[in-house]
Structures are given as structure tokens and as C-alpha cells.
Design a protein around this motif. Structure first.
Motif, PDB file in Angstrom:
ATOM      1  N   ALA A 128    -116.806  36.304  63.923  1.00  0.00           N
ATOM      2  CA  ALA A 128    -117.665  35.378  63.184  1.00  0.00           C
ATOM      3  C   ALA A 128    -118.001  34.115  63.977  1.00  0.00           C
ATOM      4  O   ALA A 128    -119.072  33.535  63.799  1.00  0.00           O
ATOM      5  CB  ALA A 128    -117.000  35.004  61.860  1.00  0.00           C
ATOM      6  N   GLY A 185    -122.502  45.290  56.210  1.00  0.00           N
ATOM      7  CA  GLY A 185    -122.306  44.450  55.039  1.00  0.00           C
ATOM      8  C   GLY A 185    -121.694  43.097  55.330  1.00  0.00           C
ATOM      9  O   GLY A 185    -121.814  42.173  54.524  1.00  0.00           O
ATOM     10  N   ARG A 186    -121.053  42.945  56.484  1.00  0.00           N
ATOM     11  CA  ARG A 186    -120.430  41.663  56.829  1.00  0.00           C
ATOM     12  C   ARG A 186    -120.091  41.649  58.310  1.00  0.00           C
ATOM     13  O   ARG A 186    -120.092  42.698  58.973  1.00  0.00           O
ATOM     14  CB  ARG A 186    -119.150  41.435  56.017  1.00  0.00           C
ATOM     15  N   ALA A 245    -124.226  42.882  60.692  1.00  0.00           N
ATOM     16  CA  ALA A 245    -123.980  42.582  59.274  1.00  0.00           C
ATOM     17  C   ALA A 245    -124.885  43.404  58.367  1.00  0.00           C
ATOM     18  O   ALA A 245    -124.456  43.853  57.290  1.00  0.00           O
ATOM     19  CB  ALA A 245    -124.170  41.092  59.015  1.00  0.00           C
TER      20      ALA A 245
END
Length: 330
Positions: free
Chosen positions: A117, A110-111, A106
Motif C-alpha cells: 500500500a 478488490g484491494r 486493486a
């Protein structure tokens, strides 16, 4: 540039291994599958594998995005002689280890993609991701694993000969044209232009060859960078690679001779899947069915079977390997 710092104790603890294993090589191959780099080595393989993939394999792009770093599932699954062995390690990975890998991912991208997830807390998500990677292995790597493993074993033997003849200095200075050994520091270029130092602190370094990794790569736990290993590219000629992609009789011909399931059992054993339980999981049949098929193969002289503690281990005979048109890489 990455730099690995050695002490005398570290130099005494340099080791060489053949491969991270079938799951590791499958994950490494995701980068080789993209683009047209090393076309003479991987072109034929790429064209076949790309034609076999569909939307079910979308999670692979999340694991290995175009821009590094990737989600390091390989370090979570660790080395393993069999696919099932590494799979079990991945499923049992501690929560904090998975979370550290995703946090690192991340920070760089950025994610965390939605497909990854839930890996920290949801075992169902882990199983789904693992199932996709295993399916990819069987489609892309499994048919060629014996040839790939034999090549990596030969690479390790060659490195061992260099170590005996020229010592650790000779070993570290000949790993790859881009790797520079300037005692006591090993300098390794990195694709993401980052700059990092790895202090081994007496733990030594494990060197591991890869068929698909073509740029030297350091694998490490983000929470403990000193505990790392170096993946370096095995030397591969275009003719040798072509032989690996085309070697062996057709699956249809072998199935006509032995029967489809029995041919799959023999092929899996030659690929290094040696226990009855692992064969049952790979072929999605019962252990009783595997035992029936291995009994026939054993009576025909194509495999041998021995008991080791509580496990039953199967190995191909030279006749079985000849039938598969494979060299004995064991």
C-alpha cells in the motif's frame, strides 16, 4: 484471448531480446515456485527454494497472488543486465506509474495488500519490498543465473536464425504452440480469460524470452497498452534444466580454495555483476575491500579489469570460468 495488431511499420520494428534481466526472472519465478506444474523442469529447484523461505518473504505472495494478475514490479524495474540496475529504476519509478499498477491490481483483486500500500509515496516501503525481492533472488536465482542467462542467450540466437531464414512471419508463427500468427494479428491466450486488443501504432514489438514464464504473457503499462512487450517461454529440456540446478562446484569447496569473500566476488562477477560498486552492494562490503579482492583475483589470472569512463569493469577469464565449472555465456 489477447490480440496484438501489427502494421507494416510494426513488423519492421520487431526485436528480440534475451531476457528482462535477473530481477525480472526472479519475479517471474514466483509463479513457477507455486504448485507442482512443470515438475520435471522445476521440481528440484522448488524443493530447495521452498526450504529456504520463511515469514520474511511473505510480501512475495502479495506481489504474485494465486489468482492473476500480479503487481507488475517487473515492468516498473524494466530490463537490466545487473540486479542493481533494475533496482535503481524501480526505486526511481514515477509516482503515477506505481499508482497505475496498484490501481489495476486493486480493480482485479478488490484491494491492495497492506505490504504494497505504501509503494506510491513512501520510499522506505519501496526499499523494504525491493530488499525482500533481492534476498529472494540471491537465494533462488543467483546461484543458477549464469546457466539461466546462457540458455536465454542461446534462445535469442536461435530466434535470430529463424528471423534470418524465414523472416518475421516465421519468427511470429513459431514462438509457442499456443500463439497463433494470423497476419496482421498475433493471438495470445491469457490465464485470466480476459479479452484485450493491443494496437502497436508503429512502435513495433519487443519479444523477450523467459526461463520461468511458461505461458506467453504480454507486459504493458495500464495507462498505455500499446507500449507493450511479449514474454514468451524459452524452450527447455528436462536434462538441461537439471544441469542448471546442479552445475558448478560446491560453494564450500570454492571458499576453501579462495577464501569465502573472494569466492563470492568471483562468483558474482561470473553472474554478471561487473562494477566495483555493484559488487560491494551485493556482498555488503566496502568498495575498498572489493578492490583488494579483485586485485588478488586479477593477479591469479581469474578475472580481467578495464576502465570504462568513470567505472571499473571486471570480467571472468576462461580460467576463472573453468574454476567455477561454467561456460562463458558472454
Amino acid at each position: 484471448m489477447h490480440r496484438i495488431h501489427f502494421t507494416d511499420a510494426d513488423l519492421a520494428r520487431v526485436r528480440v531480446a534475451s531476457t528482462l534481466g535477473p530481477l525480472g526472472e526472479a519475479l517471474f519465478s514466483l509463479t513457477a515456485l507455486r504448485g507442482r506444474a512443470e515438475e520435471t523442469l522445476f521440481g528440484a529447484w522448488r524443493r530447495r527454494v521452498r526450504g529456504a523461505l520463511d515469514s520474511r518473504f511473505a510480501v512475495l505472495a502479495a506481489i504474485a497472488p494465486v489468482r492473476p494478475p500480479r503487481f507488475d514490479m517487473a515492468i516498473l524495474s524494466g530490463p537490466g543486465h545487473e540486479l542493481a540496475e533494475s533496482a535503481e529504476i524501480f526505486l526511481a519509478s514515477p509516482r503515477h506509474a506505481v499508482e497505475a499498477e496498484l490501481d489495476f491490481y486493486a480493480r482485479q483483486h478488490g484491494r491492495v495488500p497492506a505490504a504494497l500500500a505504501g509503494l506510491v509515496d513512501d520510499l522506505t516501503v519501496r526499499r523494504e519490498v525491493l530488499s525482500t525481492v533481492e534476498a529472494y533472488y540471491h537465494a533462488a536465482i543467483g546461484p543458477h543465473w549464469t546457466g539461466i542467462r546462457a540458455h536465454l542467450d542461446a534462445e535469442r540466437a536461435q530466434r535470430g536464425a529463424i528471423l534470418l531464414d524465414r523472416g518475421v512471419d516465421g519468427l511470429l508463427s513459431t514462438l509457442h504452440p499456443q500463439v497463433r500468427w494470423r497476419p496482421p494479428i498475433l493471438h495470445i491466450p491469457c490465464s485470466d480469460q480476459s479479452d484485450a486488443d493491443f494496437i502497436l501504432g508503429g512502435r513495433g514489438l519487443l519479444l523477450m524470452s523467459s526461463f520461468f514464464v511458461r505461458i506467453p504473457t504480454i507486459m504493458y503499462d495500464p495507462g498505455n497498452p500499446g507500449d507493450c512487450l511479449l514474454i514468451y517461454p524459452a524452450r527447455i529440456g528436462a536434462d538441461h534444466a537439471a544441469g542448471i540446478w546442479t552445475g558448478g562446484p560446491s560453494e564450500a569447496a570454492l571458499a576453501n580454495l579462495l577464501g569465502r569473500t573472494r569466492a563470492s566476488v568471483l562468483t558474482a562477477i561470473a553472474d554478471g555483476v561487473v562494477t566495483t560498486g555493484a559488487l560491494a552492494r551485493r556482498l555488503d562490503v566496502s568498495s575498498a575491500a572489493v578492490s583488494q579482492h579483485t586485485a588478488v583475483l586479477r593477479e591469479a589470472g581469474l578475472i580481467t579489469t578495464r576502465r570504462h569512463h568513470s567505472s571499473v569493469l571486471h570480467n571472468p577469464t576462461q580460467i576463472g570460468l573453468t574454476l567455477l565449472d561454467r561456460r562463458d555465456a558472454r
